[in-house]
Write a protein that holds these residues in place. Structure first.
Motif, mmCIF file in Angstrom:
data_model
loop_
_atom_site.group_PDB
_atom_site.id
_atom_site.type_symbol
_atom_site.label_atom_id
_atom_site.label_comp_id
_atom_site.label_asym_id
_atom_site.label_seq_id
_atom_site.Cartn_x
_atom_site.Cartn_y
_atom_site.Cartn_z
ATOM 1 N N SER A 9 3.060 2.253 -6.476
ATOM 2 C CA SER A 9 4.176 1.419 -6.025
ATOM 3 C C SER A 9 3.867 0.849 -4.644
ATOM 4 N N ALA A 10 4.658 -0.151 -4.255
ATOM 5 C CA ALA A 10 4.502 -0.759 -2.929
ATOM 6 C C ALA A 10 5.885 -1.120 -2.398
ATOM 7 N N ALA A 11 6.008 -1.082 -1.076
ATOM 8 C CA ALA A 11 7.279 -1.395 -0.434
ATOM 9 C C ALA A 11 7.020 -2.105 0.888
ATOM 10 N N LEU A 12 7.945 -2.959 1.249
ATOM 11 C CA LEU A 12 7.934 -3.639 2.531
ATOM 12 C C LEU A 12 8.945 -2.940 3.420
ATOM 13 N N VAL A 13 8.520 -2.510 4.604
ATOM 14 C CA VAL A 13 9.409 -1.850 5.557
ATOM 15 C C VAL A 13 9.430 -2.699 6.821
ATOM 16 N N VAL A 14 10.633 -3.107 7.232
ATOM 17 C CA VAL A 14 10.794 -3.940 8.421
ATOM 18 C C VAL A 14 11.612 -3.154 9.446
ATOM 19 N N VAL A 15 11.052 -3.003 10.638
ATOM 20 C CA VAL A 15 11.757 -2.370 11.753
ATOM 21 C C VAL A 15 12.261 -3.493 12.649
ATOM 22 N N TYR A 16 13.565 -3.455 12.935
ATOM 23 C CA TYR A 16 14.168 -4.530 13.726
ATOM 24 C C TYR A 16 15.074 -3.949 14.799
ATOM 25 N N GLN A 17 15.365 -4.753 15.801
ATOM 26 C CA GLN A 17 16.190 -4.328 16.922
ATOM 27 C C GLN A 17 17.608 -4.831 16.739
ATOM 28 N N THR A 18 18.573 -3.907 16.908
ATOM 29 C CA THR A 18 19.982 -4.292 16.762
ATOM 30 C C THR A 18 20.698 -4.421 18.091
ATOM 31 N N ARG A 66 3.797 -0.587 2.737
ATOM 32 C CA ARG A 66 3.529 0.784 2.304
ATOM 33 C C ARG A 66 3.108 0.798 0.840
ATOM 34 N N LYS A 67 1.896 1.301 0.588
ATOM 35 C CA LYS A 67 1.379 1.397 -0.771
ATOM 36 C C LYS A 67 1.209 2.867 -1.133
ATOM 37 N N THR A 68 1.588 3.209 -2.358
ATOM 38 C CA THR A 68 1.487 4.573 -2.850
ATOM 39 C C THR A 68 0.505 4.589 -4.024
ATOM 40 N N TRP A 69 -0.403 5.532 -3.956
ATOM 41 C CA TRP A 69 -1.410 5.702 -5.014
ATOM 42 C C TRP A 69 -1.182 7.041 -5.711
ATOM 43 N N GLU A 70 -1.333 7.062 -7.019
ATOM 44 C CA GLU A 70 -1.333 8.319 -7.747
ATOM 45 C C GLU A 70 -2.772 8.776 -7.850
ATOM 46 N N LEU A 71 -3.020 10.019 -7.500
ATOM 47 C CA LEU A 71 -4.365 10.573 -7.578
ATOM 48 C C LEU A 71 -4.483 11.420 -8.821
ATOM 49 N N ALA A 72 -5.501 11.142 -9.611
ATOM 50 C CA ALA A 72 -5.686 11.864 -10.870
ATOM 51 C C ALA A 72 -7.168 12.134 -11.106
ATOM 52 N N GLU A 73 -7.433 13.178 -11.830
ATOM 53 C CA GLU A 73 -8.816 13.484 -12.198
ATOM 54 C C GLU A 73 -9.271 12.518 -13.279
ATOM 55 N N GLU A 74 -10.516 12.119 -13.189
ATOM 56 C CA GLU A 74 -11.053 11.217 -14.221
ATOM 57 C C GLU A 74 -11.400 11.997 -15.465
#
Length: 74
Positions: A9-18, A66-74
């Motif tokens: 999966s992938a996500a965009l994270v934005v940090v902003y000032q309020t 942010r990218k998430t990888w699943e790790l698996a045995e081949e």
């Protein structure tokens, strides 16, 4: 044992000032946009974050892809 990384999966994270605290330190928040294409170019994700927050009054401080990888045995 070989391990293979599978895009998950992938996500965009934005940090902003309020605003500013009484001491003058920035008050920050973050917004996460899930379900971003895993293979989206980094420049396009960065540009999208600034385009979206260009419609608000809050300045962008940081942009994370942010990218998430699943790790698996081949």
């Amino acid at each position: 044992m070989a391990i293979e990384g599978i895009p998950y999966s992938a996500a965009l994270v934005v940090v902003y000032q309020t605003g500013l605290s009484p001491l003058g330190a920035p008050i920050t928040r973050q917004k996460t946009f899930n379900s971003i294409r895993f293979d989206a170019p980094e420049e396009a994700v960065y540009d999208a974050a600034h385009a979206l927050f260009g419609l608000t009054k809050h300045p962008v401080l940081d942009v994370f892809f942010r990218k998430t990888w699943e790790l698996a045995e081949e």
